[in-house]
Motif scaffolding. Structure first.
Motif, short mmCIF file in Angstrom:
data_model
loop_
_atom_site.label_atom_id
_atom_site.label_comp_id
_atom_site.label_asym_id
_atom_site.label_seq_id
_atom_site.Cartn_x
_atom_site.Cartn_y
_atom_site.Cartn_z
N ARG A 98 37.10 38.93 115.68
CA ARG A 98 37.12 39.33 117.09
C ARG A 98 35.86 38.89 117.84
O ARG A 98 35.86 38.83 119.06
CB ARG A 98 37.27 40.84 117.20
N LEU A 99 34.77 38.62 117.12
CA LEU A 99 33.52 38.24 117.74
C LEU A 99 33.54 36.75 118.07
O LEU A 99 33.75 35.93 117.18
CB LEU A 99 32.36 38.56 116.79
N GLN A 100 33.37 36.44 119.33
CA GLN A 100 33.42 35.04 119.74
C GLN A 100 32.08 34.62 120.32
O GLN A 100 31.43 35.37 121.04
CB GLN A 100 34.51 34.82 120.78
N TRP A 101 31.70 33.40 119.99
CA TRP A 101 30.46 32.84 120.50
C TRP A 101 30.72 32.27 121.89
O TRP A 101 31.60 31.44 122.10
CB TRP A 101 29.99 31.72 119.57
N GLU A 102 29.99 32.79 122.85
CA GLU A 102 29.99 32.26 124.22
C GLU A 102 28.53 32.01 124.55
O GLU A 102 27.85 32.91 125.00
CB GLU A 102 30.61 33.26 125.20
N ALA A 103 28.09 30.80 124.29
CA ALA A 103 26.67 30.47 124.41
C ALA A 103 26.07 31.10 125.65
O ALA A 103 26.64 31.00 126.72
CB ALA A 103 26.49 28.96 124.43
N PRO A 104 25.00 31.81 125.54
CA PRO A 104 24.07 31.93 124.42
C PRO A 104 24.21 33.25 123.66
O PRO A 104 23.28 33.68 122.99
CB PRO A 104 22.72 31.87 125.14
N TYR A 105 25.35 33.91 123.73
CA TYR A 105 25.51 35.23 123.11
C TYR A 105 26.92 35.39 122.54
O TYR A 105 27.75 34.49 122.65
CB TYR A 105 25.21 36.36 124.10
N PRO A 110 27.78 41.28 126.70
CA PRO A 110 27.43 40.40 125.59
C PRO A 110 26.55 41.09 124.56
O PRO A 110 25.91 42.10 124.83
CB PRO A 110 26.68 39.26 126.27
N PHE A 111 26.53 40.49 123.35
CA PHE A 111 25.73 40.99 122.24
C PHE A 111 24.72 39.94 121.81
O PHE A 111 24.99 38.74 121.89
CB PHE A 111 26.64 41.36 121.06
N CYS A 112 23.58 40.40 121.35
CA CYS A 112 22.47 39.53 120.99
C CYS A 112 22.82 38.62 119.80
O CYS A 112 23.20 39.10 118.74
CB CYS A 112 21.24 40.36 120.65
#
Length: 153
Positions: free
Chosen positions: A79-86, A98-100
């Motif tokens: 479920r966690l997707q990378w959306e630069a930069p977080y 967003p998450f760090c």
């Protein structure tokens, strides 16, 4: 705890069953002392079996907990997707975050970033800052001239 523990438990149970059968099948000529000894052996075998089964049960509980934990981690990774930069948590109809990136990649922690509404984000745990596509550089700081009256050097 492994297959030998299960085997030991089954051996204890088999011994208890054999002693029980011996006592049941014994004729009246069997002395009381021998009967008491066999009952003591039966009690000991049953106690050993009970301990082994309890240890096996605890092992199964621990393994179930580990499996649940690993399934939750896998679900989170999916479920966690990378959306630069977080990172963002994405469900069918919503996005969280967003998450760090640093806190998650280094420690597996989901630390929510704090933003100012203009694409600038800060992690309160690791103190890293991030800028995204919405970031607008405020430019150099403005310096204000202060009018000074008489007596100011």
């Amino acid at each position: 705890m492994d297959i030998t523990s299960i085997s030991a438990a089954l051996t204890s149970i088999k011994t208890a069953a054999d002693i029980t059968k011996l006592i049941r099948d014994s004729d009246s000529s069997l002395e009381r002392a021998e009967t008491k000894l066999q009952l003591a052996e039966l009690t000991s075998a049953l106690a050993d079996a009970k301990l082994e089964v309890t240890e096996i049960q605890q092992l199964l509980i621990d393994k179930d907990a580990l499996i649940r934990s690993l399934q939750e981690q896998l679900s989170l990774r999916e479920r966690l997707q990378w959306e630069a930069p977080y990172y963002r948590l994405v469900d069918d109809s919503s996005k969280e975050g967003p998450f760090c990136q640093h806190c998650f990649d280094a420690d597996g922690k989901q630390v929510r970033l704090h933003g100012n509404g203009s694409g600038f984000w800060r992690c309160t745990v690791c103190k890293n800052t991030y800028t995204d596509k919405d970031y607008k550089d405020p430019g150099p700081p403005t310096i204000f001239a202060v009018a000074r009256g008489p007596g100011w050097a």
